[in-house]
Design a protein around this motif. Sequence first.
Motif, mmCIF file in Angstrom:
data_model
loop_
_atom_site.group_PDB
_atom_site.id
_atom_site.type_symbol
_atom_site.label_atom_id
_atom_site.label_comp_id
_atom_site.label_asym_id
_atom_site.label_seq_id
_atom_site.Cartn_x
_atom_site.Cartn_y
_atom_site.Cartn_z
ATOM 1 N N VAL A 213 44.257 68.395 50.470
ATOM 2 C CA VAL A 213 43.201 67.542 49.884
ATOM 3 C C VAL A 213 42.669 66.603 50.954
ATOM 4 N N SER A 214 41.470 66.070 50.718
ATOM 5 C CA SER A 214 40.961 65.042 51.633
ATOM 6 C C SER A 214 41.528 63.692 51.187
ATOM 7 N N ALA A 215 41.521 62.727 52.088
ATOM 8 C CA ALA A 215 42.056 61.394 51.745
ATOM 9 C C ALA A 215 41.263 60.775 50.591
ATOM 10 N N LEU A 216 39.975 61.117 50.520
ATOM 11 C CA LEU A 216 39.133 60.593 49.435
ATOM 12 C C LEU A 216 39.597 61.157 48.090
ATOM 13 N N GLU A 217 39.978 62.441 48.097
ATOM 14 C CA GLU A 217 40.497 63.050 46.856
ATOM 15 C C GLU A 217 41.839 62.430 46.461
ATOM 16 N N ARG A 220 41.256 59.212 44.721
ATOM 17 C CA ARG A 220 40.852 59.400 43.316
ATOM 18 C C ARG A 220 42.055 59.776 42.456
ATOM 19 N N ILE A 221 42.962 60.626 42.999
ATOM 20 C CA ILE A 221 44.160 61.008 42.236
ATOM 21 C C ILE A 221 44.994 59.757 41.963
ATOM 22 N N LEU A 222 45.201 58.939 43.005
ATOM 23 C CA LEU A 222 46.033 57.740 42.834
ATOM 24 C C LEU A 222 45.390 56.768 41.854
ATOM 25 N N ARG A 223 44.057 56.664 41.934
ATOM 26 C CA ARG A 223 43.383 55.716 41.045
ATOM 27 C C ARG A 223 43.444 56.186 39.591
ATOM 28 N N ARG A 225 45.507 58.707 38.239
ATOM 29 C CA ARG A 225 46.821 59.102 37.711
ATOM 30 C C ARG A 225 47.918 58.103 38.027
ATOM 31 N N GLY A 226 47.634 57.172 38.947
ATOM 32 C CA GLY A 226 48.616 56.130 39.284
ATOM 33 C C GLY A 226 49.710 56.609 40.216
ATOM 34 N N LYS A 227 49.712 57.897 40.596
ATOM 35 C CA LYS A 227 50.742 58.403 41.516
ATOM 36 C C LYS A 227 50.224 59.670 42.202
ATOM 37 N N ALA A 228 50.948 60.086 43.234
ATOM 38 C CA ALA A 228 50.547 61.305 43.947
ATOM 39 C C ALA A 228 51.060 62.529 43.194
ATOM 40 N N ILE A 229 50.162 63.484 42.950
ATOM 41 C CA ILE A 229 50.568 64.758 42.346
ATOM 42 C C ILE A 229 49.893 65.901 43.116
ATOM 43 N N ARG A 230 50.507 67.083 43.048
ATOM 44 C CA ARG A 230 49.886 68.234 43.711
ATOM 45 C C ARG A 230 48.778 68.787 42.826
ATOM 46 N N PRO A 231 47.607 69.106 43.381
ATOM 47 C CA PRO A 231 46.542 69.670 42.546
ATOM 48 C C PRO A 231 46.948 70.984 41.882
ATOM 49 N N SER A 232 47.799 71.807 42.546
ATOM 50 C CA SER A 232 48.079 73.153 42.023
ATOM 51 C C SER A 232 48.855 73.127 40.712
ATOM 52 N N ASP A 233 49.815 72.198 40.555
ATOM 53 C CA ASP A 233 50.649 72.208 39.349
ATOM 54 C C ASP A 233 50.866 70.819 38.762
ATOM 55 N N GLU A 234 50.195 69.819 39.325
ATOM 56 C CA GLU A 234 50.305 68.433 38.856
ATOM 57 C C GLU A 234 51.733 67.899 38.947
ATOM 58 N N LYS A 235 52.567 68.535 39.771
ATOM 59 C CA LYS A 235 53.947 68.050 39.945
ATOM 60 C C LYS A 235 53.994 67.073 41.125
ATOM 61 N N GLU A 236 55.042 66.250 41.115
ATOM 62 C CA GLU A 236 55.200 65.284 42.214
ATOM 63 C C GLU A 236 55.604 66.028 43.488
ATOM 64 N N PRO A 237 54.883 65.863 44.597
ATOM 65 C CA PRO A 237 55.301 66.540 45.830
ATOM 66 C C PRO A 237 56.548 65.850 46.406
#
Length: 427
Positions: A213-217, A220-223, A225-237
């Motif tokens: 992902v780009s840092a901009l993406e 947006r995920i952090l804003r 969802r409040g945490k980092a998740i993988r786009p492929s499965d929404e699991k915590e990396p």
Amino acid sequence: MKPNTGKGAKVLIIGGGIAGLSAATALCDLGISPLVLEKSPFLGGHAIQFACKATDSCQNCFACSVEEQLRKVTENPQILGTLNSELKRLTKKDGRFMAVIERYPALIDPERCNNCGECFKVCPEADKAAIQEAYSVYNQSRYGINIDRCLYFAKDKSCNRCQEACPENAIALDQDAEKMEREFDAVIVASGFTPADPAEKDQFGYGTHKNVVSALELERILRSRGKAIRPSDEKEPKKIAFIQCVGSRERKRPFCSRACAYALRMAAAIRARQPDIETTTFYIDIQSFGKEFLKTYKALKADIRMVRMIPGDVYQVEGDRLCVSFMDHATHQALDEVFDMAVLSVGLMPGKDNKVLSELLRIDLDETGFFSPPDHTAGRETTQDGIFVAGTARGPMDIADTIADAGKAAWEAARYLITDTTSWRYP
Ligand SMILES: Cc1cc2nc3c(=O)[nH]c(=O)nc-3n(C[C@H](O)[C@H](O)[C@H](O)COP(=O)(O)OP(=O)(O)OC[C@H]3O[C@@H](n4cnc5c(N)ncnc54)[C@H](O)[C@@H]3O)c2cc1C
């Protein structure tokens, strides 16, 4: 003849990012009326999308100050704004600027919209931002249609699914742009930057590998969802690789995007919220901007693995994981290491519209494509009397510097308006 001077003078601000919003507030405080002309459906620019990067204490990322500035602007009846709007012509007569502005009406009526999001769900181009969701509660309505990407406008009215799905009949696509003519006494260009296209670096697999992902993406995920998740499965990396300087500090674009500080803050914020995640930052070197940076860097790097090498390749392996190939700086050995997600720290490139704007306004761009170098000792005036430039339209800078720069541009515009323009010179 002089422009309308002092209080009551009107200033056109092109761009409603943090630079435009800050300039508008500063002008208003000086009794000068600003009109913020924003091309997109929302105010706030790139920075309204950013997440807070506090760990156990504030890291001074300034994301919250953008929200606060937007609140001030939307609650101030003296500041006028026009969204979905573009400058089409600017001429100067008797010291005043005549602007022709093209404006699309609000395709989603904010009075009727109940923010249900049905339009967003049915839009076939939502992933390409044809319908955008606002990031701030101060942007109303919450959804906006991007005319440049919407199929209704691009493909001969071929799609009107959002209009049909709207339970409140708040969407009316069949509306024409209107032309407005307005007079102004000065102009501030605050049209910002364009993020580097991460797909240009095809060795990193952006657009093909699901978890690059780009840092901009990631912002947006952090804003959202409040945490980092993988786009492929929404699991915590478990392991994230940050790759710095994507798009800048190369032969074609040799300038520095000044992104070290926020990439490090981002990694530290993730570690603070999700301590099981390991982060590795691949970098060329760390550039220090601002007097607080070294202190912040020393505090943050204790918790982040730093590898002084930009990887050669990123491959997708089993489980949508990513194999990052790089050379170990100390041993000069080629290494392959597997991560769950990679974040490309995209650089700040000249705004997409800079060329068009420079022709419309008859002001110069420098050799990098920005309006002028971000030299804080230089003025923000341009080659045209009465036209000033603020924020990242002048070159890469962070939010704090952008706010300061916009304040100075507003002061210079005010000074121009209350001084005889023929004798005025910046020292
Ligand atoms: C991935 C990433 C993360 C970052 N994180 C941080 C951080 O944590 N902290 C920090 O301090 N800085 C951060 N930055 C830097 C920050 O984004 C900038 O400092 C800030 O956005 C600059 O604001 P601006 O108003 O100059 O430009 P922009 O945010 O680009 O806003 C410009 C506005 O002008 C509008 N516009 C463009 N062309 C026209 C036109 N022709 N007519 C009308 N309107 C137009 C655009 O739609 C936009 O709304 C980050 C940058 C990136 C890329």
